[in-house]
Design a protein around this motif. Structure first.
Motif, PDB file in Angstrom:
ATOM      1  N   SER A 159      70.609 -15.071   3.508  1.00  0.00           N
ATOM      2  CA  SER A 159      70.760 -15.859   2.273  1.00  0.00           C
ATOM      3  C   SER A 159      69.867 -17.095   2.209  1.00  0.00           C
ATOM      4  O   SER A 159      69.750 -17.707   1.152  1.00  0.00           O
ATOM      5  CB  SER A 159      72.205 -16.341   2.125  1.00  0.00           C
ATOM      6  N   ASN A 212      67.301 -16.470  -0.303  1.00  0.00           N
ATOM      7  CA  ASN A 212      67.769 -15.719  -1.474  1.00  0.00           C
ATOM      8  C   ASN A 212      66.888 -14.500  -1.759  1.00  0.00           C
ATOM      9  O   ASN A 212      66.762 -14.058  -2.900  1.00  0.00           O
ATOM     10  CB  ASN A 212      67.818 -16.621  -2.712  1.00  0.00           C
ATOM     11  N   ARG A 232      78.200 -17.993   2.939  1.00  0.00           N
ATOM     12  CA  ARG A 232      78.822 -16.666   2.808  1.00  0.00           C
ATOM     13  C   ARG A 232      80.333 -16.678   3.039  1.00  0.00           C
ATOM     14  O   ARG A 232      81.079 -15.966   2.377  1.00  0.00           O
ATOM     15  CB  ARG A 232      78.095 -15.725   3.785  1.00  0.00           C
ATOM     16  N   GLY A 243      72.319 -14.753  -2.337  1.00  0.00           N
ATOM     17  CA  GLY A 243      73.550 -15.522  -2.468  1.00  0.00           C
ATOM     18  C   GLY A 243      73.690 -16.184  -3.824  1.00  0.00           C
ATOM     19  O   GLY A 243      74.804 -16.449  -4.284  1.00  0.00           O
TER      20      GLY A 243
END
Ligand SMILES: *Cc1c(COP(=O)(O)O)cnc(C)c1O
Length: 411
Positions: free
Chosen positions: A254, A257, A232, A53
Motif C-alpha cells: 500500500s 498505492n 490496512r 489502499g
C-alpha cells in the motif's frame, strides 16, 4: 496508437506462465470500481492484493504523479532528492524508526532487512551468529533469499541449494519460539498477521515472547509489514497495536498505492552496519515513487481515515456473519481492519478459487489466501454503497456455487 490487438488469450502466447490471470482483462479503475475491456464493471474487494489502499486513480495521487512526472522521475542514488527525504522524515515521524532504505517491492525490502540483520550479527557477535528464525506458512517475497526464509517450501523447492541457517517454526507457538531462539540466532522475521498464509493474526503474547527472546540473545526482530502496513489493520502499522516494537520493519504494497515502492525502516545504530556500497539499488528512492508514497502516507496516517478502516472492517464482518447464517460457509472469520480472511468449512474444502471465479462472473473481485480462505483487502476508503453492492453481487455468486453443489448432491 495500439499497434497490436490483444486479449486474455494473448497472455498464454506471450507471457512466462507463472500466473494464471482471471478470464477478464481490467482496463480502467476508479475508487473501488474496475471496468474490463468489455465495459463490464466490478466492485474491487482485492485492492490489487492490499496495494491500492486509497482506491484506483485517487485524484490527489494522480495530481502528485502528474506534477512530479513533469518535474523529475529518476536521478539515481548518486544524488539524493527532496521527495525521498520528505518521505523518510514522514515515515520516521510516525514510527519507531530513524533510518530508512527504499526499494521497489516487498521482497527487496525484506532482502535488505535480512542482509542487514546478518551484517549486524556478524559484526557485533562473530561469524557463527547467522541463524534466521522464520515461521511456517509465512510469506516474505520471491527473491531466492526471501523464498528460502518464507515458510511455504513449495516456493523455494526446485532451485538448488538454499542459503544456510534458516529455521521455520510453527506460528503463534510461544514454547517452540523460546526453545529455538538462542545464542546463534541472528534475527527473527515475522508477519504480525500472516497474509498469504491464510490471514492469521499474530497473538500479542507470541509477538511479545519473540521480542523477549530476541533481547535475551542479541537477535534482531524484523516485522514484515508489507501486507499489514500503511493503514490496512486500522493502525498505520500493525505493530502499533501489539505492544511490541521491532528493530527493523519492512513495508511496501500500500505504500505506493500501486506505484512500485518498498522500504526498510530501522534505527540509527542498526543502520550504521550498512556502510557506503554495502547494499544498493538503481530505482529505490526515486523521486516519482517517493513523491507518490509521501502523499499516500500523509493521507493514510490521518486518524479519521484509520478509524474508517476499523468501521469498514466491522461492516464486512457483519455482512460475512449474515452470509454465514444463511449458507453456513465459514468455519472462521479472521483478521483485523480491512484484511479479513473467511475460512471455508469442510464442505467447501479447497474451493476458495471457485468462489473467486463465481464472484468475478457476478461483478465482484475477491482474493484467496490459500485454497480454503476467501480474502478481503479492499480500498481503505471503499464507499459504503460499493461495499453494499459488492456484497449483493457476492451473495449471488455464493448462491450459484452453493446451488451447483446442492444440484450435484441431488443427482
Ligand atoms: C506481498 C508480500 C511480500 C512480497 O512483496 P512483493 O512486492 O511482491 O515483493 C512480502 N511479504 C509479505 C508479508 C507480503 O504480503
Amino acid at each position: 496508437m495500439n499497434d497490436f490487438a490483444v486479449n486474455r488469450q494473448t497472455f498464454d502466447e506471450v507471457m512466462v506462465p507463472v500466473f494464471s490471470p482471471a478470464s477478464f482483462v481490467p482496463a480502467r479503475g476508479e475508487g473501488s470500481r474496475v471496468w474490463d475491456t468489455e465495459g463490464r464493471d466490478y466492485v474491487d474487494f482485492t485492492g490489487g492484493i492490499a496495494v491500492t489502499g486509497l482506491g484506483h486513480c485517487h485524484p490527489e495521487l494522480v495530481r502528485v504523479l502528474r506534477e512530479q512526472g513533469e518535474t523529475l522521475w529518476h536521478i539515481s542514488n548518486a544524488y539524493t532528492n527532496e521527495p525521498v527525504l520528505r518521505l523518510a522524515k514522514r515515515l520516521e515521524s510516525l514510527t519507531f524508526a530513524d533510518r530508512a532504505f527504499f526499494a521497489n517491492s516487498g521482497a527487496e525490502a525484506n532482502e535488505a532487512a535480512l542482509k542487514l540483520a546478518r551484517r549486524v550479527a556478524i559484526e557485533r557477535h562473530g561469524p557463527e551468529k547467522i541463524e534466521i528464525v522464520s515461521f511456517k506458512q509465512s510469506f516474505h517475497g520471491r527473491t531466492f533469499f526471501t523464498v528460502s526464509v518464507g515458510g511455504q517450501p513449495k516456493y523455494a523447492e526446485g532451485f538448488g541449494p538454499v542459503p544456510a541457517g534458516i529455521e521455520h517454526l510453527p506460528y503463534n507457538d510461544i514454547e517452540a519460539a523460546r526453545a529455538a531462539i538462542g545464542p546463534k540466532t541472528c534475527a527473527v522475521i515475522v508477519e504480525p498477521m500472516q497474509g498469504e498464509g491464510g490471514v492469521v493474526p499474530g497473538d500479542p503474547a507470541f509477538l511479545r515472547a519473540l521480542r523477549e527472546a530476541c533481547d535475551a540473545h542479541g537477535a534482531l526482530l524484523i516485522f514484515d509489514e508489507v501486507q499489514t502496513g500503511v493503514g490496512r489493520t486500522g493502525f498505520f502499522y500493525a505493530y502499533m497495536d501489539t505492544g511490541v516494537t521491532p528493530d527493523i520493519l519492512t513495508t511496501a504494497k500500500s505504500l505506493g498505492n500501486g506505484f512500485p515502492i518498498g522500504a526498510m525502516l530501522t534505527t540509527k545504530d542498526i543502520a550504521a552496519h550498512f556502510k557506503v556500497g554495502v547494499h544498493g539499488t538503481t530505482y529505490g528512492g526515486n523521486p516519482l515513487g517517493a513523491a507518490i508514497a509521501d502523499k499516500v502516507v500523509e493521507l493514510v496516517s490521518d486518524p479519521a481515515l484509520l478509524e474508517g478502516v476499523k468501521q469498514r472492517g466491522e461492516q464486512i464482518r457483519a455482512k460475512l456473519a449474515e452470509l454465514n447464517q444463511r449458507f453456513n460457509l465459514f468455519k472462521e472469520v479472521r483478521g483485523k481492519g480491512l484484511l479479513i480472511g473467511a475460512e471455508l468449512t469442510a464442505a467447501y474444502e479447497g474451493r476458495a478459487k471457485d468462489f473467486v471465479n463465481a464472484a468475478a462472473a457476478h461483478g465482484a473481485m475477491l482474493l484467496i489466501a490459500g485454497p480454503n480462505v476467501l480474502r478481503f483487502a479492499p480500498s481503505l476508503v471503499i464507499p459504503e454503497a460499493d461495499l453494499d453492492e459488492g456484497f449483493t453481487r457476492l451473495t449471488k455468486a455464493i448462491e450459484a456455487v452453493v446451488g451447483a453443489a446442492a444440484d450435484a448432491q441431488a443427482r
